[in-house]
Write a protein that holds these residues in place. Structure first.
Motif, PDB file in Angstrom:
ATOM      1  N   ASN A   1       9.871  -9.043   5.521  1.00 56.44           N
ATOM      2  CA  ASN A   1       8.269  -7.370   5.189  1.00 56.44           C
ATOM      3  C   ASN A   1      10.329  -6.793   4.141  1.00 56.44           C
ATOM      4  OD1 ASN A   1       7.522  -9.166   7.275  1.00 56.44           O
ATOM      5  ND2 ASN A   1       7.264  -7.264   7.947  1.00 56.44           N
TER       6      ASN A   1
ATOM      7  N   TYR B   1       8.348  -3.107   4.397  1.00 56.03           N
ATOM      8  CA  TYR B   1       6.649  -3.279   4.914  1.00 56.03           C
ATOM      9  C   TYR B   1       6.615  -2.869   6.971  1.00 56.03           C
ATOM     10  CZ  TYR B   1       5.579  -5.360  -0.307  1.00 56.03           C
ATOM     11  OH  TYR B   1       5.629  -5.369  -1.611  1.00 56.03           O
TER      12      TYR B   1
ATOM     13  N   SER C   1       4.166  -4.332   8.977  1.00 57.01           N
ATOM     14  CA  SER C   1       2.189  -5.059   8.511  1.00 57.01           C
ATOM     15  C   SER C   1       1.702  -4.279   9.777  1.00 57.01           C
ATOM     16  CB  SER C   1       3.047  -6.545   9.348  1.00 57.01           C
ATOM     17  OG  SER C   1       1.629  -7.157   9.218  1.00 57.01           O
ATOM     18  N   LEU C   2       0.562  -4.355   9.014  1.00 61.07           N
ATOM     19  CA  LEU C   2      -0.941  -4.307   9.448  1.00 61.07           C
ATOM     20  C   LEU C   2      -1.877  -5.131   9.625  1.00 61.07           C
ATOM     21  CD1 LEU C   2      -1.593  -0.387   7.767  1.00 61.07           C
ATOM     22  CD2 LEU C   2      -0.683  -0.876   9.670  1.00 61.07           C
ATOM     23  N   LYS C   3      -0.964  -6.028   9.759  1.00 59.94           N
ATOM     24  CA  LYS C   3      -2.270  -7.657  10.170  1.00 59.94           C
ATOM     25  C   LYS C   3      -1.522  -8.511  10.949  1.00 59.94           C
ATOM     26  CE  LYS C   3      -2.935  -6.526   6.193  1.00 59.94           C
ATOM     27  NZ  LYS C   3      -3.108  -7.410   4.627  1.00 59.94           N
TER      28      LYS C   3
ATOM     29  N   THR D   1       1.051   3.448   0.552  1.00 64.33           N
ATOM     30  CA  THR D   1       0.456   2.178   1.201  1.00 64.33           C
ATOM     31  C   THR D   1       0.347   1.208   0.059  1.00 64.33           C
ATOM     32  OG1 THR D   1      -1.550   3.809   0.548  1.00 64.33           O
ATOM     33  CG2 THR D   1      -1.412   4.004   2.380  1.00 64.33           C
TER      34      THR D   1
ATOM     35  N   GLN E   1      -3.385  -3.295   1.755  1.00 65.61           N
ATOM     36  CA  GLN E   1      -3.720  -2.764   3.734  1.00 65.61           C
ATOM     37  C   GLN E   1      -2.086  -2.712   4.487  1.00 65.61           C
ATOM     38  OE1 GLN E   1      -7.541  -5.183   3.475  1.00 65.61           O
ATOM     39  NE2 GLN E   1      -8.312  -3.504   4.139  1.00 65.61           N
ATOM     40  N   ASN E   2      -0.958  -2.657   3.967  1.00 68.72           N
ATOM     41  CA  ASN E   2      -0.100  -2.637   4.373  1.00 68.72           C
ATOM     42  C   ASN E   2       0.708  -1.436   4.350  1.00 68.72           C
ATOM     43  OD1 ASN E   2      -0.003  -4.989   5.885  1.00 68.72           O
ATOM     44  ND2 ASN E   2       0.540  -6.070   4.234  1.00 68.72           N
TER      45      ASN E   2
ATOM     46  N   MET F   1       4.021  -3.718  13.808  1.00 69.02           N
ATOM     47  CA  MET F   1       4.242  -3.393  12.247  1.00 69.02           C
ATOM     48  C   MET F   1       5.765  -4.422  11.953  1.00 69.02           C
ATOM     49  SD  MET F   1       3.012   0.069  12.107  1.00 69.02           S
ATOM     50  CE  MET F   1       4.599   0.984  13.390  1.00 69.02           C
TER      51      MET F   1
ATOM     52  N   ILE G   1       4.797  -9.944   6.378  1.00 71.10           N
ATOM     53  CA  ILE G   1       4.042 -10.256   4.614  1.00 71.10           C
ATOM     54  C   ILE G   1       3.474 -11.682   3.994  1.00 71.10           C
ATOM     55  CG2 ILE G   1       4.837  -8.525   2.821  1.00 71.10           C
ATOM     56  CD1 ILE G   1       3.557  -6.817   5.373  1.00 71.10           C
TER      57      ILE G   1
ATOM     58  N   ASP H   1      -1.315 -12.187   6.664  1.00 79.49           N
ATOM     59  CA  ASP H   1      -1.088 -11.045   5.840  1.00 79.49           C
ATOM     60  C   ASP H   1      -2.737 -10.750   4.755  1.00 79.49           C
ATOM     61  OD1 ASP H   1      -0.815  -8.595   4.749  1.00 79.49           O
ATOM     62  OD2 ASP H   1       0.828  -9.147   3.927  1.00 79.49           O
TER      63      ASP H   1
END
Lengths: 142, 507
Positions: free
Chosen positions: B282, B295, B297-299, B330, B334-335, B358, B363, B368
């Protein structure tokens, strides 16, 4: 924008083509060429400044070709009157002006002043604002 | 052009984040909006914007007013106009960059915003920039893709691609100009847009994108028309003058955050492994020696890919203020990204994130996933997509295995419009409706980078109950066949061929 005066003589595409080929139409002093978004772009190759007015008709406000046609006509050096007629939205008028049109035929109940106000409220938001170094989205209408 | 769509259950508002650059104050405002007007979260899109999916139409004017307070808006995030200008999320910090493309993005953003001539194009129009040889902005999948480069004389210019796109007709962008001098950028864009505006089809919305025009007349004819318009342009652009670029550039000079020495931020012994994993997946080095990008993470199976809660937005804003000069980006995937964080502060950031998902070290892994909203929100969707993503993510929760799998991009679209970019996923999944039942077509071998490629269809669609199993079979087949842990999924696929995977899936 003023309302369009149709008193000028409108020449046909056939006459215009003949005119482009060197056949003078001597008896016609006031000449108006009417184009639509579908008109062949080759029509613009003639001596446009021999015309008093060019009218571009809009059949659908979504058809943005009229903006490029207006811009193209001005880039070709035409200095006469350039009119747009047809299906238009009031908030398209500032963009039409920017693209070179100087007259529009509109319905009576269209509030054109509002569209110009909105455009002015976004003064710094308009293309060309980079000199200020920033944008300003929160200007309020007076 | 106002960014509002009536979706399956509620109006959706898409808010522009030009080239993915956000300030902490903007993110806080988005958090307030999420909490006050939505259901407490927002959704980061593949074009670096944010969407709110549960708004009340009558509250939108209030939302726009709040956005304006922090210099944000939703203009040109919908409609047949030039949309948000997107950019490599590592712009200005990438090790291999020719030049920071963000000033150019800003130049084009200003030129394109409310551009009088191009507000009623045949169809939407997307422009993306990169300044790097590694493409993280999918420029070949855009209507116009621009790569900054330098010629032998040391002059800066652009490699210009046109007519790329996904949707129901995926096409890789064609090179229209190998080296466009930088001073010609706006006139050349004007020429392309004018040809498209005049010649693009308007009779069928599915054939109205510039890619269809370029494909139908051929890149050579299209180029000659553009060159003709370009030659006849005078300097009186409706847009603005390139001389102003220096003003814009001055606003993008990097400000390096200070190292903040704090006590009590050493790692406990049981934290070392997780931290090391996070550091590897990340964070990444930047061109500034002591600074790394992080990064966020939004996953995770607990959220739709790209979703972020108001509470998380505030955590990120606080971290950005403290460690990243108040800046957040952004990403196309989409992270989120904190662009520049001093190495000495990495532990603090990790610890601050560790109570959230997060900080999950995923990543560029199979977790991801890029995914469209699908049935959950979208009125165009044929199938679900978010639950599919969750099912796949849940199969690979072991962090050790996740790392061992390497970089695999899975992309899911719930219909042929391809908002989930399935065409260019290493593993692409397309949802299709067959007589009221959800089925999923799988493609393999797509890629979104500088060698952008449309994936090849694996075989017959699989049903809803089998899709996660099938993806797992594909990944396990790769694991079994790769030469070693360093052989990338795409390399293995090239080496053994897609038939090997067909055999594994269909027998």
């Amino acid at each position: 924008m003023d309302n369009f005066d149709f008193s000028d003589r409108i020449i046909t595409i056939i006459e215009w083509n003949a005119f482009n080929q060197g056949n003078e139409i001597n008896e016609i002093q006031a000449r108006v060429l009417v184009l639509s978004a579908d008109s062949p772009t080759g029509l613009l190759n003639g001596p446009l400044n021999k015309l008093n007015r060019i009218v571009v008709t809009s059949v659908d406000f979504n058809d943005g070709r009229i903006f490029s046609i207006g811009r193209q006509i001005r880039l070709l050096g035409y200095t006469g009157s350039l009119t747009v007629v047809g299906d238009l939205l009031p908030d398209q008028f500032p963009a039409l002006l920017s693209c070179g049109f100087d007259k529009a035929v509109i319905l009576e109940n269209f509030n054109t002043s509002q569209s110009l106000e909105i455009d002015q409220a976004f003064d710094l938001f308009e293309a060309g604002d980079s000199g200020t170094g920033k944008i300003n989205f929160n200007q309020r209408l007076p | 052009m106002n960014g509002l769509y009536i979706q399956r259950y509620a109006p959706m508002l898409r808010i522009s984040i030009p080239y993915g650059e956000l300030s902490s104050s903007q993110l806080r405002m988005l958090a307030d909006i999420a909490e006050s007007y939505d259901r407490g979260f927002g959704h980061i899109t593949t074009r670096q914007n944010i969407q709110f999916n549960w708004l009340k139409l009558e509250q939108v004017p209030d939302i726009l007013e709040k956005l304006a307070e922090v210099q944000m808006h939703a203009i040109q995030t919908s409609g047949n106009c030039i949309r948000n200008i997107t950019c490599d999320h590592l712009a200005g910090i990438d090790l291999n960059e020719v030049e920071d493309p963000r000033p150019w993005c800003e130049l084009v953003r200003q030129w394109a915003t409310l551009h009088p001539e191009f507000l009623y194009l045949p169809r939407k129009f997307k422009i993306a920039f990169t300044g790097s040889s590694t493409d993280r902005a999918a420029i070949l999948a855009h209507d116009i893709g621009l790569r900054l480069l330098r010629n032998k004389k040391g002059e800066t210019g652009f490699e210009v691609y046109v007519g790329g796109g996904q949707g129901r007709t995926p096409i890789v962008g064609s090179l229209i100009e190998p080296f466009l001098p930088e001073s010609d950028l706006l006139p050349y864009l004007e020429a392309i847009l004018r040809v498209y505006n005049l010649k693009g089809r308007r009779d069928n919305k599915y054939k109205a994108r510039i890619k269809i025009l370029v494909k139908s007349i051929g890149i050579e004819v299209f180029k000659s028309e553009v060159d003709h318009v370009f030659k006849n342009l005078n300097t009186d652009l409706l847009g603005h003058k390139t001389a102003d670029l220096s003003t814009i550039k001055s606003r993008f000079k990097p400000v390096l955050p200070d190292s903040i020495k704090l006590n009590g931020h050493s790692l406990e012994s049981d934290q070392h492994e997780n931290y090391a994993r996070w550091l590897k997946k990340n964070t990444l080095s930047t061109k500034f020696r002591d600074y790394k990008s992080i990064y966020l993470s939004l996953k995770h199976p607990d959220r739709a890919p790209g979703d972020i809660t108001a509470a998380e937005m505030r955590i990120v804003a606080k971290l950005a203020d403290k460690y990243s000069e108040g800046l957040i980006r952004t990403t196309h995937t989409q992270n989120l990204l904190l662009p520049l964080v001093h190495r000495s502060n990495l532990v603090q950031v990790w610890k601050a994130l560790s109570n959230t998902n997060m900080s999950v070290a995923n990543i560029n892994t199979v977790q991801d996933i890029i995914c469209c909203p699908g049935f959950e929100y979208c009125s165009l969707a044929s199938t679900t997509s978010i639950p599919i993503a969750h099912e796949i993510q849940s199969r690979f929760m072991d962090p050790v295995e996740l790392q061992a799998l390497g970089d695999i991009q899975i992309k899911i679209s719930g219909c042929v419009n391809a908002c989930g970019h399935h065409h260019i996923g290493h593993i692409g999944i397309l949802g299709v409706d067959k007589k009221g039942q959800e089925w999923f077509q799988i493609t393999l071998g797509g890629r979104a980078d500088q060698s952008l490629k449309i994936g090849e269809r694996l075989g017959p669609a699989v049903d809803r109950d089998s899709i996660a199993d099938t993806v797992e079979v594909i990944i396990r087949h790769y694991l079994g066949k790769r030469l070693d842990q360093h052989e990338h999924f795409l390399t293995t696929l090239d080496r053994i061929g897609i038939d090997s995977f067909r055999q594994a899936v269909y027998g």
